[in-house]
Scaffold this motif. Structure first.
Motif, PDB file in Angstrom:
ATOM      1  N   LEU A   1      -1.400   2.736 -10.105  1.00 41.76           N
ATOM      2  CA  LEU A   1      -0.826   3.994  -9.358  1.00 41.76           C
ATOM      3  C   LEU A   1      -1.262   5.159 -10.623  1.00 41.76           C
ATOM      4  N   MET A   2      -1.341   4.712 -11.667  1.00 43.76           N
ATOM      5  CA  MET A   2      -1.562   5.775 -12.684  1.00 43.76           C
ATOM      6  C   MET A   2      -2.748   6.868 -12.281  1.00 43.76           C
ATOM      7  N   GLY A   3      -3.871   6.103 -11.922  1.00 44.33           N
ATOM      8  CA  GLY A   3      -5.062   6.900 -11.642  1.00 44.33           C
ATOM      9  C   GLY A   3      -4.712   7.888 -10.198  1.00 44.33           C
ATOM     10  N   VAL A   4      -3.836   7.013  -9.251  1.00 48.53           N
ATOM     11  CA  VAL A   4      -3.448   7.537  -8.093  1.00 48.53           C
ATOM     12  C   VAL A   4      -3.011   8.833  -8.074  1.00 48.53           C
ATOM     13  N   VAL A   5      -2.020   8.847  -9.118  1.00 48.72           N
ATOM     14  CA  VAL A   5      -1.286  10.150  -9.108  1.00 48.72           C
ATOM     15  C   VAL A   5      -1.985  11.392  -9.620  1.00 48.72           C
ATOM     16  N   ALA A   6      -2.816  10.796 -10.745  1.00 46.53           N
ATOM     17  CA  ALA A   6      -3.422  11.655 -11.476  1.00 46.53           C
ATOM     18  C   ALA A   6      -4.700  12.443 -10.663  1.00 46.53           C
ATOM     19  N   ASP A   7      -5.452  11.570  -9.955  1.00 45.92           N
ATOM     20  CA  ASP A   7      -6.683  11.923  -8.747  1.00 45.92           C
ATOM     21  C   ASP A   7      -5.840  13.061  -7.840  1.00 45.92           C
ATOM     22  N   ALA A   8      -4.692  12.526  -7.401  1.00 42.43           N
ATOM     23  CA  ALA A   8      -4.039  13.311  -6.337  1.00 42.43           C
ATOM     24  C   ALA A   8      -3.729  14.935  -7.017  1.00 42.43           C
TER      25      ALA A   8
ATOM     26  N   GLY B   1      -3.794  20.949  -9.619  1.00 45.09           N
ATOM     27  CA  GLY B   1      -2.947  20.855 -10.615  1.00 45.09           C
ATOM     28  C   GLY B   1      -3.551  20.491 -12.042  1.00 45.09           C
ATOM     29  N   ARG B   2      -3.008  20.592 -13.068  1.00 48.01           N
ATOM     30  CA  ARG B   2      -3.371  20.325 -14.504  1.00 48.01           C
ATOM     31  C   ARG B   2      -2.779  18.983 -14.449  1.00 48.01           C
ATOM     32  N   VAL B   3      -3.602  18.047 -15.308  1.00 41.91           N
ATOM     33  CA  VAL B   3      -3.461  16.732 -15.764  1.00 41.91           C
ATOM     34  C   VAL B   3      -3.478  16.429 -17.448  1.00 41.91           C
ATOM     35  N   VAL B   4      -2.430  16.009 -17.923  1.00 39.10           N
ATOM     36  CA  VAL B   4      -2.660  15.755 -19.300  1.00 39.10           C
ATOM     37  C   VAL B   4      -2.253  14.392 -19.384  1.00 39.10           C
ATOM     38  N   GLY B   5      -3.348  13.541 -19.734  1.00 41.24           N
ATOM     39  CA  GLY B   5      -3.346  12.185 -20.134  1.00 41.24           C
ATOM     40  C   GLY B   5      -3.224  11.697 -21.716  1.00 41.24           C
ATOM     41  N   VAL B   6      -2.377  11.050 -21.832  1.00 39.68           N
ATOM     42  CA  VAL B   6      -2.181  10.499 -23.414  1.00 39.68           C
ATOM     43  C   VAL B   6      -2.056   8.774 -23.484  1.00 39.68           C
ATOM     44  N   ILE B   7      -3.030   8.457 -24.079  1.00 37.93           N
ATOM     45  CA  ILE B   7      -3.628   7.236 -24.012  1.00 37.93           C
ATOM     46  C   ILE B   7      -3.894   6.426 -25.472  1.00 37.93           C
ATOM     47  N   PRO B   8      -3.320   5.407 -25.856  1.00 35.33           N
ATOM     48  CA  PRO B   8      -3.716   4.733 -27.215  1.00 35.33           C
ATOM     49  C   PRO B   8      -5.078   4.173 -27.234  1.00 35.33           C
ATOM     50  N   ARG B   9      -5.535   4.440 -28.121  1.00 31.90           N
ATOM     51  CA  ARG B   9      -7.249   4.136 -28.303  1.00 31.90           C
ATOM     52  C   ARG B   9      -7.402   2.466 -27.862  1.00 31.90           C
TER      53      ARG B   9
ATOM     54  N   GLU C   1       0.805  -1.193  -0.004  1.00 24.96           N
ATOM     55  CA  GLU C   1       0.032   0.180   0.169  1.00 24.96           C
ATOM     56  C   GLU C   1       0.899   1.251  -0.002  1.00 24.96           C
ATOM     57  N   ARG C   2       2.172   1.296   0.703  1.00 29.84           N
ATOM     58  CA  ARG C   2       2.858   2.292   0.458  1.00 29.84           C
ATOM     59  C   ARG C   2       3.141   3.046  -0.894  1.00 29.84           C
ATOM     60  N   PHE C   3       3.137   1.940  -2.183  1.00 29.33           N
ATOM     61  CA  PHE C   3       3.288   2.585  -3.301  1.00 29.33           C
ATOM     62  C   PHE C   3       2.389   3.645  -3.499  1.00 29.33           C
ATOM     63  N   ALA C   4       0.980   3.156  -3.557  1.00 30.99           N
ATOM     64  CA  ALA C   4      -0.141   4.203  -3.746  1.00 30.99           C
ATOM     65  C   ALA C   4       0.084   5.575  -2.875  1.00 30.99           C
ATOM     66  N   HIS C   5       0.278   5.233  -1.716  1.00 32.08           N
ATOM     67  CA  HIS C   5       0.446   6.282  -0.682  1.00 32.08           C
ATOM     68  C   HIS C   5       1.627   7.280  -1.170  1.00 32.08           C
ATOM     69  N   THR C   6       2.612   6.730  -1.909  1.00 32.68           N
ATOM     70  CA  THR C   6       3.886   7.693  -2.228  1.00 32.68           C
ATOM     71  C   THR C   6       3.222   8.337  -3.537  1.00 32.68           C
ATOM     72  N   ALA C   7       2.545   7.708  -4.326  1.00 35.29           N
ATOM     73  CA  ALA C   7       1.840   8.112  -5.925  1.00 35.29           C
ATOM     74  C   ALA C   7       0.996   9.081  -5.336  1.00 35.29           C
ATOM     75  N   ALA C   8       0.202   9.025  -4.168  1.00 32.42           N
ATOM     76  CA  ALA C   8      -0.778  10.201  -4.060  1.00 32.42           C
ATOM     77  C   ALA C   8       0.173  11.440  -3.562  1.00 32.42           C
ATOM     78  N   GLU C   9       1.298  11.233  -2.792  1.00 30.55           N
ATOM     79  CA  GLU C   9       1.736  12.402  -2.277  1.00 30.55           C
ATOM     80  C   GLU C   9       2.558  12.986  -3.428  1.00 30.55           C
ATOM     81  N   VAL C  10       3.305  12.279  -4.428  1.00 33.27           N
ATOM     82  CA  VAL C  10       3.956  12.789  -5.529  1.00 33.27           C
ATOM     83  C   VAL C  10       2.649  13.890  -6.416  1.00 33.27           C
ATOM     84  N   GLY C  11       1.390  13.334  -6.650  1.00 32.91           N
ATOM     85  CA  GLY C  11       0.517  13.882  -7.372  1.00 32.91           C
ATOM     86  C   GLY C  11       0.135  15.212  -6.591  1.00 32.91           C
TER      87      GLY C  11
END
Length: 195
Positions: free
Chosen positions: A49-56, A62-70, A20-30
């Motif tokens: 972790l992608m969703g965690v950092v973006a949501d945080a 902050g602004r979030v720019v997501g780039v995802i292949p179809r 769970e510490r990975f998600a916690h740190t991703a949230a802190e980074v975001g």
């Protein structure tokens, strides 16, 4: 909307990992990025972790720019709440846009996709395709074995110290973010958004 104070591309897992510490740190980074008026550039998914950092980042202003292949819109659950969500046709297009929109790059824990993105960005810097700082967060020793292997590559003569100087590895996420932002030529940001 004002231009972001800086823009950091974060590579990380589309899974949360078992610790769970990975998600916690991703949230802190975001949170750190968003609260300082920064912009997150990432792979556009809502899972792991992608969703965690973006949501945080979004929650901190902050602004979030997501780039995802179809082809990954369903698999990685495209994050429709991004400030900008770019649905592209290929992985090459995804990585090109992410690189163009970033001032620096940071790899959090992740799997094969994260490894590929990190190493490609490191290779691009070595070849002179960009001169943007690159960081590897060795959170809770996650990348310790990989860093030992890279040292083995240097000792074996397939890499050298000059290549190692092109990226920063650290186990302290805040220190690493500060290093990346300053190395990209921006003043060290203070918190601008109250939470």
């Amino acid at each position: 909307m004002n231009a972001p104070a800086f823009s950091i591309c974060v590579y990380c897992g589309s899974r949360p990992g078992v610790d769970e510490r990975f998600a916690h740190t991703a949230a802190e980074v975001g949170h750190w990025i968003g609260a300082r008026g920064g912009q997150l550039v990432y792979g556009g998914g809502r899972s792991g972790l992608m969703g965690v950092v973006a949501d945080a980042t979004l929650a901190a202003g902050g602004r979030v720019v997501g780039v995802i292949p179809r082809t990954l819109v369903e698999r990685e659950h495209a994050h429709r709440g991004c400030t900008e969500l770019h649905v592209v046709e290929t992985m090459h297009e995804r990585k090109r846009i992410m690189a163009e929109r970033a001032d620096a790059f940071l790899a959090l824990p992740g799997g094969i996709g994260t490894f590929e993105e990190f190493f490609e960005t490191w290779t691009w810097r070595q070849l002179g395709y960009h001169n943007k700082p690159l960081g590897l967060l060795n959170q809770h020793g996650y990348y310790e074995a990989m860093l030992r292997f890279i040292d083995h590559c240097v000792a074996s003569g397939f890499m050298d110290g000059s290549q190692m100087q092109l990226m920063n590895a650290d186990d302290d996420w805040q220190r690493l973010l500060e290093t990346l932002v300053e190395s990209a030529g921006f003043p060290l940001p203070t918190q601008v958004h109250a939470i």
